[in-house]
Design a protein around this motif. Structure first.
Motif, short mmCIF file in Angstrom:
data_model
loop_
_atom_site.label_atom_id
_atom_site.label_comp_id
_atom_site.label_asym_id
_atom_site.label_seq_id
_atom_site.Cartn_x
_atom_site.Cartn_y
_atom_site.Cartn_z
N ALA A 16 0.80 -1.23 0.00
CA ALA A 16 0.00 0.00 0.00
C ALA A 16 0.83 1.28 0.00
O ALA A 16 0.28 2.36 -0.19
N GLY A 17 2.13 1.18 0.22
CA GLY A 17 2.95 2.37 0.40
C GLY A 17 2.82 3.41 -0.70
O GLY A 17 2.53 4.58 -0.42
N PRO A 18 3.06 3.06 -1.97
CA PRO A 18 2.99 4.08 -3.03
C PRO A 18 1.62 4.76 -3.10
O PRO A 18 1.54 5.97 -3.29
N GLY A 19 0.56 3.99 -2.95
CA GLY A 19 -0.77 4.57 -3.01
C GLY A 19 -1.04 5.54 -1.88
O GLY A 19 -1.63 6.61 -2.07
N TYR A 20 -0.60 5.17 -0.67
CA TYR A 20 -0.79 6.05 0.48
C TYR A 20 0.01 7.34 0.30
O TYR A 20 -0.48 8.45 0.58
N ALA A 21 1.25 7.22 -0.13
CA ALA A 21 2.08 8.41 -0.32
C ALA A 21 1.46 9.34 -1.35
O ALA A 21 1.43 10.56 -1.17
N ALA A 22 0.95 8.77 -2.44
CA ALA A 22 0.33 9.58 -3.48
C ALA A 22 -0.93 10.27 -2.98
O ALA A 22 -1.19 11.44 -3.30
N ARG A 23 -1.70 9.54 -2.18
CA ARG A 23 -2.94 10.12 -1.64
C ARG A 23 -2.64 11.33 -0.76
O ARG A 23 -3.29 12.39 -0.89
N PHE A 24 -1.67 11.20 0.14
CA PHE A 24 -1.36 12.32 1.02
C PHE A 24 -0.71 13.46 0.25
O PHE A 24 -0.90 14.64 0.59
N ALA A 25 0.06 13.16 -0.78
CA ALA A 25 0.63 14.22 -1.62
C ALA A 25 -0.47 15.01 -2.31
O ALA A 25 -0.40 16.25 -2.40
N ASP A 26 -1.50 14.32 -2.77
CA ASP A 26 -2.63 14.99 -3.40
C ASP A 26 -3.35 15.89 -2.40
O ASP A 26 -3.72 17.03 -2.72
N LEU A 27 -3.57 15.39 -1.19
CA LEU A 27 -4.24 16.19 -0.17
C LEU A 27 -3.43 17.43 0.18
O LEU A 27 -3.99 18.53 0.35
N ALA A 28 -2.12 17.27 0.28
CA ALA A 28 -1.26 18.42 0.57
C ALA A 28 -1.34 19.44 -0.56
O ALA A 28 -1.39 20.66 -0.31
N ALA A 29 -1.36 18.97 -1.81
CA ALA A 29 -1.44 19.88 -2.95
C ALA A 29 -2.76 20.64 -2.96
O ALA A 29 -2.83 21.77 -3.47
#
Length: 226
Positions: A16-29
């Motif tokens: 799940a790591g890449p998906g979680y990192a991408a999700r939080f990056a989107d939220l931060a953006a």
């Protein structure tokens, strides 16, 4: 291939790591505030830098925010894919791939933060043992700060069949057995919304600076010297 005993690994397959990192990056953006847990721990420590263990650190979001606030952080998780993301984002932080029942630090910490639904995601049968390990690593006066969901509405995925949600009462019992006392409990990480029995709780437990016996004998009740 056998299904892992741990609910998180059973559900995600440890990928799940890449998906979680991408999700939080989107939220931060999008301008979402992702640092509320770190700010709460920082405030509970009086705004002073300290040693903090991020238990169940995942992709490192909370631990990295704590490091930016000046804390010395160790992150621990059993999902290598999540830790890969944490290491890529902040290689200077000490990230450890370990089951929390086997965690061994070479120094105590001022606080343990468990912000990612750690309690319901622990391997069945290890809950009390994990709390005992976390408590053992706290300095006297140190804090265990944990926020987690207590039902399916407040945890963002379904636990495997046959794995129940561990209760808040069981959490308190485990903390008490590990020598921790409840300081405060709220329904949010801001520490403002009183907990009223809902499906999400943020609990702050403290490791006493005195033994239970010493705590019973208060200054005015101390026996007279012979």
């Amino acid at each position: 291939m056998p299904v892992p005993d741990n609910p998180w690994l059973a559900v995600t397959g440890g990928t799940a790591g890449p998906g979680y990192a991408a999700r939080f990056a989107d939220l931060a953006a999008q301008g979402e505030d992702l640092d509320g847990e770190a700010r709460r721990v920082h405030a509970l420590l009086g705004g002073r830098s300290g040693d903090v263990l991020d238990a169940g650190c995942g992709t490192g979001r909370v631990g990295i925010a704590l490091a930016r606030l000046g804390h010395r952080v160790i992150g621990a998780d059993l999902d290598a894919s999540m830790l890969d993301q944490a290491r890529a984002a902040a290689p200077e932080i000490d990230w450890r791939l370990v089951d929390l029942t086997e965690l061994r630090l070479d120094h105590p910490v001022d606080a343990v933060v468990a912000a990612g639904n750690l309690w319901p995601l622990l391997t069945p049968g290890t809950h009390a043992a994990v709390i005992e390990v976390l408590a053992r690593h706290l300095r006297p006066g140190g804090l265990l700060v944990a926020g987690f969901g207590l039902d399916a509405e407040h945890v963002p995925f379904t636990l495997p069949d046959g794995v129940p949600f561990p209760t808040l009462a069981a959490y308190d019992d485990a903390c008490a057995a590990a020598g921790l006392r409840l300081v405060t409990r709220t329904a949010d990480w801001d520490g403002e919304e009183p907990y009223d029995g809902g499906g999400y709780a943020v609990s702050v437990h403290e490791k006493p600076t005195r033994s239970p016996r010493e705590a019973e004998v208060r200054d005015g009740d101390r026996p007279a010297r012979a």
